[in-house]
Design a protein around this motif. Structure first.
Motif, PDB file in Angstrom:
ATOM      1  N   TYR A  23       0.833  -1.208   0.000  1.00  0.00           N
ATOM      2  CA  TYR A  23       0.000   0.000   0.000  1.00  0.00           C
ATOM      3  C   TYR A  23       0.862   1.250   0.000  1.00  0.00           C
ATOM      4  O   TYR A  23       0.572   2.215  -0.707  1.00  0.00           O
ATOM      5  CB  TYR A  23      -0.921   0.019   1.233  1.00  0.00           C
ATOM      6  N   GLY A  26       2.536   2.003  -3.314  1.00  0.00           N
ATOM      7  CA  GLY A  26       1.608   2.223  -4.427  1.00  0.00           C
ATOM      8  C   GLY A  26       1.588   1.108  -5.449  1.00  0.00           C
ATOM      9  O   GLY A  26       1.394   1.355  -6.642  1.00  0.00           O
ATOM     10  N   ASP A  28       0.377  -1.968  -7.785  1.00  0.00           N
ATOM     11  CA  ASP A  28      -0.845  -2.048  -8.595  1.00  0.00           C
ATOM     12  C   ASP A  28      -1.967  -2.842  -7.939  1.00  0.00           C
ATOM     13  O   ASP A  28      -3.141  -2.504  -8.094  1.00  0.00           O
ATOM     14  CB  ASP A  28      -0.541  -2.656  -9.967  1.00  0.00           C
ATOM     15  N   LYS A  31      -3.880  -0.840  -5.392  1.00  0.00           N
ATOM     16  CA  LYS A  31      -4.579   0.210  -6.139  1.00  0.00           C
ATOM     17  C   LYS A  31      -5.844  -0.342  -6.763  1.00  0.00           C
ATOM     18  O   LYS A  31      -6.907   0.291  -6.720  1.00  0.00           O
ATOM     19  CB  LYS A  31      -3.685   0.780  -7.249  1.00  0.00           C
ATOM     20  N   THR A  35      -9.615   0.835  -5.822  1.00  0.00           N
ATOM     21  CA  THR A  35     -10.473   1.305  -6.910  1.00  0.00           C
ATOM     22  C   THR A  35     -11.748   0.464  -7.005  1.00  0.00           C
ATOM     23  O   THR A  35     -12.842   0.994  -7.157  1.00  0.00           O
ATOM     24  CB  THR A  35      -9.707   1.267  -8.247  1.00  0.00           C
ATOM     25  N   LEU A  41      -8.016   6.858  -3.987  1.00  0.00           N
ATOM     26  CA  LEU A  41      -6.638   6.374  -3.972  1.00  0.00           C
ATOM     27  C   LEU A  41      -5.799   7.099  -2.922  1.00  0.00           C
ATOM     28  O   LEU A  41      -4.809   6.560  -2.430  1.00  0.00           O
ATOM     29  CB  LEU A  41      -5.995   6.518  -5.350  1.00  0.00           C
ATOM     30  N   MET A  44      -4.756   5.247   0.308  1.00  0.00           N
ATOM     31  CA  MET A  44      -3.769   4.161   0.348  1.00  0.00           C
ATOM     32  C   MET A  44      -2.690   4.355   1.423  1.00  0.00           C
ATOM     33  O   MET A  44      -2.392   3.404   2.147  1.00  0.00           O
ATOM     34  CB  MET A  44      -3.155   3.933  -1.026  1.00  0.00           C
TER      35      MET A  44
END
Length: 119
Positions: A23, A26, A28, A31, A35, A41, A44
């Motif tokens: 987290y 960042g 994927d 994310k 989402t 976002l 996070m």
């Protein structure tokens, strides 16, 4: 301290610490999860920090039991919120949630035989 408690608590701290890192950097996958749950976002870093605090708190709990108790309870609450977020958007992909939650609950419950909840 029982072997089961130490094993489960270290494993719980390890997987939550790993999740926290994903987290915070960042990655994927988190994310996509944020989402999918229709969360901003920008949350996070907060979510990663909460996971990291739980992981560190579990490990500190070996020396200061009440901190470990609070950390385990905090992770249980975190994953209760995650369940609500999943269900709110109709997601039924709960395998990961179930593993993380089961370990957090086990870390909390296994504290009891070792002399209470640490308070």
């Amino acid at each position: 301290m029982s072997v089961a408690y130490v094993t489960v608590t270290v494993l719980t701290a390890l997987i939550n610490g790993t999740a926290a890192i994903t987290y915070l950097i960042g990655h994927d996958y988190p994310k996509a999860m944020v989402t999918m749950k229709r969360l901003p976002l920008g949350w996070m870093p907060l979510l990663g920090s909460l996971l990291a605090a739980g992981a560190v708190g579990l490990l500190v709990g070996f020396a200061v039991p009440w901190i470990g108790t609070l950390a385990a309870a905090g992770l249980v609450l975190y994953f209760a919120g995650a369940l609500v977020a999943h269900l709110r958007v109709g997601s039924r992909k709960l395998t990961g949630w179930a593993v993380f939650t089961a370990l957090a609950v086990a870390s909390l419950v296994l504290r009891v035989p070792g002399g209470g909840l640490g308070f």
